[in-house]
Design an enzyme around this catalytic site. Structure first.
Site, PDB file in Angstrom:
ATOM      1  N   GLU A  34       1.092  -1.267   0.093  1.00  0.00           N
ATOM      2  CA  GLU A  34       0.087   0.017  -0.067  1.00  0.00           C
ATOM      3  C   GLU A  34       0.911   1.257   0.014  1.00  0.00           C
ATOM      4  O   GLU A  34       0.541   2.118  -0.731  1.00  0.00           O
ATOM      5  CB  GLU A  34      -0.903   0.073   1.227  1.00  0.00           C
ATOM      6  CG  GLU A  34      -1.987  -1.089   0.882  1.00  0.00           C
ATOM      7  CD  GLU A  34      -2.655  -1.391   2.196  1.00  0.00           C
ATOM      8  OE1 GLU A  34      -2.027  -1.831   3.426  1.00  0.00           O
ATOM      9  OE2 GLU A  34      -3.879  -1.233   2.449  1.00  0.00           O
ATOM     10  N   GLU A  59      -3.723  -9.533   4.330  1.00  0.00           N
ATOM     11  CA  GLU A  59      -4.311  -9.340   5.215  1.00  0.00           C
ATOM     12  C   GLU A  59      -5.392 -10.271   5.787  1.00  0.00           C
ATOM     13  O   GLU A  59      -5.678 -10.448   6.954  1.00  0.00           O
ATOM     14  CB  GLU A  59      -4.924  -7.732   5.426  1.00  0.00           C
ATOM     15  CG  GLU A  59      -3.940  -6.685   5.457  1.00  0.00           C
ATOM     16  CD  GLU A  59      -3.369  -6.155   4.068  1.00  0.00           C
ATOM     17  OE1 GLU A  59      -3.719  -6.875   3.105  1.00  0.00           O
ATOM     18  OE2 GLU A  59      -2.846  -5.004   4.177  1.00  0.00           O
TER      19      GLU A  59
HETATM   20  N1  CAA Z   1       4.801  -7.120  11.344  1.00  0.00           N
HETATM   21  C1  CAA Z   1       5.646  -7.310  12.603  1.00  0.00           C
HETATM   22  N2  CAA Z   1       6.783  -7.990  12.636  1.00  0.00           N
HETATM   23  C2  CAA Z   1       6.975  -8.762  11.404  1.00  0.00           C
HETATM   24  C3  CAA Z   1       6.039  -8.443  10.060  1.00  0.00           C
HETATM   25  C4  CAA Z   1       5.051  -7.554  10.281  1.00  0.00           C
HETATM   26  N3  CAA Z   1       4.199  -7.217   9.157  1.00  0.00           N
HETATM   27  N4  CAA Z   1       6.586  -9.304   9.206  1.00  0.00           N
HETATM   28  C5  CAA Z   1       7.738  -9.848   9.554  1.00  0.00           C
HETATM   29  N5  CAA Z   1       7.827  -9.402  10.855  1.00  0.00           N
HETATM   30  C6  CAA Z   1       8.970 -10.097  11.637  1.00  0.00           C
HETATM   31  C7  CAA Z   1       8.834 -11.273  12.275  1.00  0.00           C
HETATM   32  O1  CAA Z   1       7.875 -11.480  13.276  1.00  0.00           O
HETATM   33  C8  CAA Z   1      10.068 -11.720  12.554  1.00  0.00           C
HETATM   34  O2  CAA Z   1      10.397 -11.305  13.859  1.00  0.00           O
HETATM   35  P1  CAA Z   1      11.196 -12.224  14.880  1.00  0.00           P
HETATM   36  O3  CAA Z   1      12.610 -12.415  14.279  1.00  0.00           O
HETATM   37  O4  CAA Z   1      10.983 -11.330  16.113  1.00  0.00           O
HETATM   38  O5  CAA Z   1      10.120 -13.422  15.061  1.00  0.00           O
HETATM   39  C9  CAA Z   1      11.101 -10.949  11.636  1.00  0.00           C
HETATM   40  O6  CAA Z   1      10.149  -9.966  11.035  1.00  0.00           O
HETATM   41  C10 CAA Z   1      11.625 -11.858  10.449  1.00  0.00           C
HETATM   42  O7  CAA Z   1      10.226 -12.195   9.836  1.00  0.00           O
HETATM   43  P2  CAA Z   1      10.126 -14.032   9.487  1.00  0.00           P
HETATM   44  O8  CAA Z   1      11.057 -14.758  10.241  1.00  0.00           O
HETATM   45  O9  CAA Z   1       8.596 -14.169   9.096  1.00  0.00           O
HETATM   46  O10 CAA Z   1      10.709 -13.944   7.951  1.00  0.00           O
HETATM   47  P3  CAA Z   1      10.408 -14.952   6.787  1.00  0.00           P
HETATM   48  O11 CAA Z   1      11.479 -14.745   5.605  1.00  0.00           O
HETATM   49  O12 CAA Z   1      10.351 -16.244   7.188  1.00  0.00           O
HETATM   50  O13 CAA Z   1       8.914 -14.439   6.102  1.00  0.00           O
HETATM   51  C11 CAA Z   1       7.417 -12.913   5.254  1.00  0.00           C
HETATM   52  C12 CAA Z   1       9.018 -13.154   5.311  1.00  0.00           C
HETATM   53  C13 CAA Z   1       6.827 -14.080   4.298  1.00  0.00           C
HETATM   54  C14 CAA Z   1       7.235 -11.580   4.751  1.00  0.00           C
HETATM   55  C15 CAA Z   1       6.770 -13.095   6.873  1.00  0.00           C
HETATM   56  O14 CAA Z   1       7.523 -12.281   7.672  1.00  0.00           O
HETATM   57  C16 CAA Z   1       5.279 -12.621   6.699  1.00  0.00           C
HETATM   58  O15 CAA Z   1       4.463 -13.324   6.308  1.00  0.00           O
HETATM   59  N6  CAA Z   1       5.236 -11.243   7.315  1.00  0.00           N
HETATM   60  C17 CAA Z   1       3.711 -10.782   7.409  1.00  0.00           C
HETATM   61  C18 CAA Z   1       3.302 -10.055   6.149  1.00  0.00           C
HETATM   62  C19 CAA Z   1       1.958  -9.895   6.522  1.00  0.00           C
HETATM   63  O16 CAA Z   1       0.809 -10.544   6.692  1.00  0.00           O
HETATM   64  N7  CAA Z   1       1.664  -8.439   6.273  1.00  0.00           N
HETATM   65  C20 CAA Z   1       0.545  -7.572   6.269  1.00  0.00           C
HETATM   66  C21 CAA Z   1       0.438  -7.024   7.624  1.00  0.00           C
HETATM   67  S1  CAA Z   1      -1.206  -6.108   8.050  1.00  0.00           S
HETATM   68  C22 CAA Z   1      -1.337  -4.755   7.321  1.00  0.00           C
HETATM   69  O17 CAA Z   1      -0.376  -4.557   6.585  1.00  0.00           O
HETATM   70  C23 CAA Z   1      -2.420  -4.023   7.389  1.00  0.00           C
HETATM   71  C24 CAA Z   1      -2.666  -2.860   6.310  1.00  0.00           C
HETATM   72  O18 CAA Z   1      -3.405  -2.980   5.413  1.00  0.00           O
HETATM   73  C25 CAA Z   1      -2.041  -1.686   6.442  1.00  0.00           C
END
Ligand code: CAA
Length: 257
Positions: free
Chosen positions: A111, A131
């Site tokens: 976004e 999301e």
């Molecule tokens: N918020 C907070 N922390 C996050 C994050 C997020 N959106 N995305 C990643 N992190 C953190 C993880 O919790 C992790 O922290 P720890 O080491 O403390 O556990 C660190 O970043 C590294 O992440 P991963 O270990 O998960 O890394 P990966 O390479 O295995 O996976 C990924 C990468 C696929 C991007 C995965 O991190 C993921 O799915 N992240 C979330 C994606 C998501 O759902 N985004 C939408 C958020 S809601 C939103 O954005 C609402 C809106 O409309 C504005």
């Protein structure tokens, strides 16, 4: 200003803003928002700067809004505090902002990239609105801007399934303007920004404003708005200079007047 979640650097007339929360894949929390708005407002007000590039790391432009910050919030916090409304100020920037996206641009990351004026993507870029997997929805304009950028079919599928789009698909669908090798992304984006920054300042603002009007108005109103701004540019010294420079086969020397 000292930033904790951003790196801000000026390369000539280009402001390069790098999201810098590597431990959270640049998840967008309230501090990032406050700092980003401050950095963009400083850029917009600085007459020495003509274009900005917003980027992240090679692994992640931004993996979304900060889920850990949001997890415990309720309706009153979100609705009462108008959570995410502050991001509207990103789109209020009058000078151009290019998103240079490598790796994940998910949720709020996708976004935020779409709030910029255009997106340059590395070949590793991945865009998504996941999301729904958290039992919520986009909240920073993703359902609207994605639908306008790539059409209803892809936007609906991405919002309903959380499927990611790779760089090739994003370029085919019109979400990104160009794909670049990851190692060259930031330098190429800065080069493109420098090209823009070398144009006449009032013409930069007018061109940005009129292209954006295409999203807000009917065709007839948009064409009229474009024509009026085009007319207005003939009241600038830089228009005289730009056309004289063309005739005299030399580069224009802009005053911003
Ligand atoms: N918020 C907070 N922390 C996050 C994050 C997020 N959106 N995305 C990643 N992190 C953190 C993880 O919790 C992790 O922290 P720890 O080491 O403390 O556990 C660190 O970043 C590294 O992440 P991963 O270990 O998960 O890394 P990966 O390479 O295995 O996976 C990924 C990468 C696929 C991007 C995965 O991190 C993921 O799915 N992240 C979330 C994606 C998501 O759902 N985004 C939408 C958020 S809601 C939103 O954005 C609402 C809106 O409309 C504005």
């Amino acid at each position: 200003m000292v930033y904790e979640t951003l790196l801000v650097e000026q390369r000539g007339a280009v402001t390069l803003i790098t999201l810098n929360r590597p431990q959270a894949l640049n998840a967008l929390n309230s501090q990032v928002l406050a700092e980003l708005i401050a950095a963009l407002e400083a850029y917009d007000a600085d007459e020495s700067q003509g274009c900005a590039v917003l980027t992240g790391s090679e692994k992640a432009f931004a993996a979304g809004a900060d889920i850990k910050e949001m997890a415990s919030k309720g309706f009153a916090d979100m609705y009462g505090g108008n959570f995410f409304a502050g991001y509207d100020r990103v789109t209020a920037t009058r000078k151009p902002v290019i998103a240079a996206v490598s790796g994940y641009a998910l949720g709020g990351g996708c976004e935020l990239a779409m709030m910029c004026d255009f997106i340059l993507a590395s070949d590793t870029a991945k865009f998504g609105q996941p999301e729904i997997k958290l039992a919520v929805s986009p909240g920073m304009g993703g359902s609207q801007r994605l639908a306008r950028a790539v059409g209803k079919a892809k936007a609906m599928e991405m919002c309903l399934t959380g499927r990611m789009m790779d760089a090739d698909e994003a370029e085919r669908a019109g979400l990104v303007s160009r794909i670049l090798p990851a190692a060259e992304l930031v330098d190429e984006a800065v080069k493109t920004a420098a090209l823009i920054a070398g144009m006449a300042p009032l013409a930069i603002k007018a061109n940005k404003e009129m292209v954006n009007a295409a999203y807000e108005t009917t065709l007839a109103q948009g064409v009229q708005f474009e024509r009026r701004l085009f007319h207005a540019l003939f009241g600038t010294a830089d228009q005289k200079e730009g056309m004289a420079a063309f005739v005299e086969k030399r580069p224009g020397n802009w005053t911003g007047k």
